[in-house]
Write a protein that holds these residues in place. Structure first.
Motif, PDB file in Angstrom:
ATOM      1  N   VAL A   1       0.663  12.393   1.357  1.00  0.00           N
ATOM      2  CA  VAL A   1       0.631  13.301   2.507  1.00  0.00           C
ATOM      3  C   VAL A   1      -0.095  12.636   3.676  1.00  0.00           C
ATOM      4  N   MET A   2      -1.231  12.003   3.404  1.00  0.00           N
ATOM      5  CA  MET A   2      -1.988  11.354   4.469  1.00  0.00           C
ATOM      6  C   MET A   2      -1.187  10.212   5.100  1.00  0.00           C
ATOM      7  N   ALA A   3      -0.442   9.487   4.273  1.00  0.00           N
ATOM      8  CA  ALA A   3       0.366   8.377   4.788  1.00  0.00           C
ATOM      9  C   ALA A   3       1.459   8.893   5.722  1.00  0.00           C
ATOM     10  N   ILE A   4       2.043  10.040   5.379  1.00  0.00           N
ATOM     11  CA  ILE A   4       3.079  10.635   6.239  1.00  0.00           C
ATOM     12  C   ILE A   4       2.470  11.073   7.564  1.00  0.00           C
ATOM     13  N   GLN A   5       1.301  11.717   7.484  1.00  0.00           N
ATOM     14  CA  GLN A   5       0.635  12.192   8.704  1.00  0.00           C
ATOM     15  C   GLN A   5       0.292  11.023   9.632  1.00  0.00           C
ATOM     16  N   ARG A   6      -0.193   9.933   9.074  1.00  0.00           N
ATOM     17  CA  ARG A   6      -0.572   8.775   9.879  1.00  0.00           C
ATOM     18  C   ARG A   6       0.649   8.030  10.418  1.00  0.00           C
ATOM     19  N   LEU A   7       1.794   8.225   9.762  1.00  0.00           N
ATOM     20  CA  LEU A   7       3.018   7.554  10.196  1.00  0.00           C
ATOM     21  C   LEU A   7       3.594   8.180  11.463  1.00  0.00           C
ATOM     22  N   ARG A   8       3.380   9.463  11.646  1.00  0.00           N
ATOM     23  CA  ARG A   8       4.030  10.175  12.759  1.00  0.00           C
ATOM     24  C   ARG A   8       3.791   9.523  14.121  1.00  0.00           C
TER      25      ARG A   8
ATOM     26  N   GLY B   1      -2.057  13.663  -2.399  1.00  0.00           N
ATOM     27  CA  GLY B   1      -2.844  13.672  -1.170  1.00  0.00           C
ATOM     28  C   GLY B   1      -2.726  12.364  -0.405  1.00  0.00           C
ATOM     29  N   GLY B   2      -2.650  11.262  -1.129  1.00  0.00           N
ATOM     30  CA  GLY B   2      -2.514   9.961  -0.489  1.00  0.00           C
ATOM     31  C   GLY B   2      -1.173   9.808   0.216  1.00  0.00           C
TER      32      GLY B   2
ATOM     33  N   THR C   1       0.834  -1.196   0.000  1.00  0.00           N
ATOM     34  CA  THR C   1       0.000   0.000   0.000  1.00  0.00           C
ATOM     35  C   THR C   1       0.875   1.255   0.000  1.00  0.00           C
ATOM     36  N   ILE C   2       0.223   2.397  -0.219  1.00  0.00           N
ATOM     37  CA  ILE C   2       0.944   3.678  -0.153  1.00  0.00           C
ATOM     38  C   ILE C   2       1.559   3.852   1.229  1.00  0.00           C
ATOM     39  N   ALA C   3       0.784   3.535   2.266  1.00  0.00           N
ATOM     40  CA  ALA C   3       1.272   3.703   3.638  1.00  0.00           C
ATOM     41  C   ALA C   3       2.506   2.848   3.893  1.00  0.00           C
ATOM     42  N   GLU C   4       2.498   1.621   3.407  1.00  0.00           N
ATOM     43  CA  GLU C   4       3.645   0.730   3.601  1.00  0.00           C
ATOM     44  C   GLU C   4       4.863   1.230   2.838  1.00  0.00           C
ATOM     45  N   ALA C   5       4.649   1.735   1.635  1.00  0.00           N
ATOM     46  CA  ALA C   5       5.758   2.268   0.839  1.00  0.00           C
ATOM     47  C   ALA C   5       6.366   3.492   1.509  1.00  0.00           C
ATOM     48  N   VAL C   6       5.518   4.403   2.005  1.00  0.00           N
ATOM     49  CA  VAL C   6       6.001   5.614   2.675  1.00  0.00           C
ATOM     50  C   VAL C   6       6.788   5.245   3.925  1.00  0.00           C
ATOM     51  N   GLU C   7       6.270   4.323   4.719  1.00  0.00           N
ATOM     52  CA  GLU C   7       6.972   3.929   5.954  1.00  0.00           C
ATOM     53  C   GLU C   7       8.332   3.318   5.632  1.00  0.00           C
ATOM     54  N   GLU C   8       8.393   2.498   4.610  1.00  0.00           N
ATOM     55  CA  GLU C   8       9.661   1.875   4.223  1.00  0.00           C
ATOM     56  C   GLU C   8      10.692   2.923   3.817  1.00  0.00           C
ATOM     57  N   ILE C   9      10.247   3.930   3.068  1.00  0.00           N
ATOM     58  CA  ILE C   9      11.153   4.999   2.615  1.00  0.00           C
ATOM     59  C   ILE C   9      11.626   5.835   3.797  1.00  0.00           C
ATOM     60  N   VAL C  10      10.709   6.230   4.658  1.00  0.00           N
ATOM     61  CA  VAL C  10      11.042   7.103   5.790  1.00  0.00           C
ATOM     62  C   VAL C  10      11.967   6.401   6.770  1.00  0.00           C
ATOM     63  N   ARG C  11      11.709   5.124   7.048  1.00  0.00           N
ATOM     64  CA  ARG C  11      12.506   4.415   8.045  1.00  0.00           C
ATOM     65  C   ARG C  11      13.934   4.140   7.576  1.00  0.00           C
TER      66      ARG C  11
ATOM     67  N   LEU D   1       7.608  17.057   1.533  1.00  0.00           N
ATOM     68  CA  LEU D   1       8.203  15.724   1.625  1.00  0.00           C
ATOM     69  C   LEU D   1       7.501  14.752   0.695  1.00  0.00           C
ATOM     70  N   ALA D   2       6.168  14.873   0.618  1.00  0.00           N
ATOM     71  CA  ALA D   2       5.411  13.981  -0.263  1.00  0.00           C
ATOM     72  C   ALA D   2       5.866  14.133  -1.712  1.00  0.00           C
ATOM     73  N   ARG D   3       6.062  15.379  -2.152  1.00  0.00           N
ATOM     74  CA  ARG D   3       6.534  15.605  -3.525  1.00  0.00           C
ATOM     75  C   ARG D   3       7.904  14.971  -3.736  1.00  0.00           C
ATOM     76  N   GLN D   4       8.749  15.055  -2.702  1.00  0.00           N
ATOM     77  CA  GLN D   4      10.117  14.548  -2.824  1.00  0.00           C
ATOM     78  C   GLN D   4      10.148  13.022  -2.949  1.00  0.00           C
ATOM     79  N   ILE D   5       9.305  12.340  -2.177  1.00  0.00           N
ATOM     80  CA  ILE D   5       9.377  10.874  -2.174  1.00  0.00           C
ATOM     81  C   ILE D   5       8.385  10.215  -3.128  1.00  0.00           C
TER      82      ILE D   5
END
Length: 220
Positions: free
Chosen positions: A54-61, A51-52, A3-13, A32-36
């Motif tokens: 950005v929401m994944a980053i917000q929920r990751l915090r 938007g998806g 999912t988008i959320a899983e991809a964002v978490e993998e990149i951030v971590r 940050l969303a534009r960058q990744i």
């Protein structure tokens, strides 16, 4: 398919810098969303809406923790060897020239018979930096006569840390150390590193404070 959320978490971590910025609330989520986004799309193999992301980053915090971010780095620093302090150093930077390498070799030969002499050098594209003990200053100036001096600093000292042999496999070690020193308002004149050693060149007035800071980091 992730999912988008899983991809964002993998990149951030993968980046302790991003994790910390998100935890501290100092990152612009849209920026940050534009960058990744390109990396997210590569992982999902399809286009995604900003938007998806950005929401994944917000929920990751809420899932991130400073304790988790620092845990691995601190565990490695606990294995750090002794901190070696050297004082009465000078720092000279010369403009690169065809004759400079030969003069560096001559300086090294002159140091071979001297005890307790610190010497480190680094060559850049346009300049070469030499840090050595003040007792070698007269010889350095004689040997490098005719070379263009870009900068010179005296009344310096060094702190050398012996890092665990696998330190290069842990991201963020240098960042963590330098961040802590910067927060204390301590200026670093030079940073010198080899595979398992990390040396800071500082003003003599900052050495005791820096030593205490580093000692507390690895012993708390």
């Amino acid at each position: 398919m992730i999912t988008i959320a899983e991809a964002v978490e993998e990149i951030v971590r993968k980046s302790p810098f991003l994790e910390e910025a998100i935890v501290d609330g100092i990152v612009n989520y849209t920026g940050l969303a534009r960058q990744i986004m390109p990396e997210v799309e590569d992982k999902l193999m399809k286009d995604v809406q900003i938007g998806g992301v950005v929401m994944a980053i917000q929920r990751l915090r809420p899932k991130l923790s400073k304790l988790d971010i620092e845990h691995e780095v601190l565990n490695y620093l606990k294995k750090m060897g002794e901190i070696i302090v050297r004082s009465d150093l000078v720092d000279y930077t010369f403009k690169n020239s065809p004759s400079l390498i030969g003069k560096q070799q001559e300086l090294l030969r002159s140091i071979q018979g001297e005890k307790d002499v610190f010497q480190a050098s680094s060559k850049g594209v346009y300049e070469t930096n030499i840090v050595t003990s003040k007792k070698m200053l007269d010889q350095l100036l004689v040997i490098f006569e005719g070379e263009e001096i870009i900068s010179k600093k005296e009344n310096l000292a060094s702190l050398t840390m012996r890092l665990p042999q696998d330190n290069t496999s842990v991201p963020g070690i240098y960042y963590y150390l330098l961040k802590k020193i910067a927060w204390e308002g301590i200026n670093i004149v030079e940073v010198i590193s080899t595979t398992n050693e990390f040396t800071l060149i500082l003003s003599k007035r900052d050495v005791n404070r820096t030593f205490s800071l580093l000692h507390n980091l690895v012993n708390d």
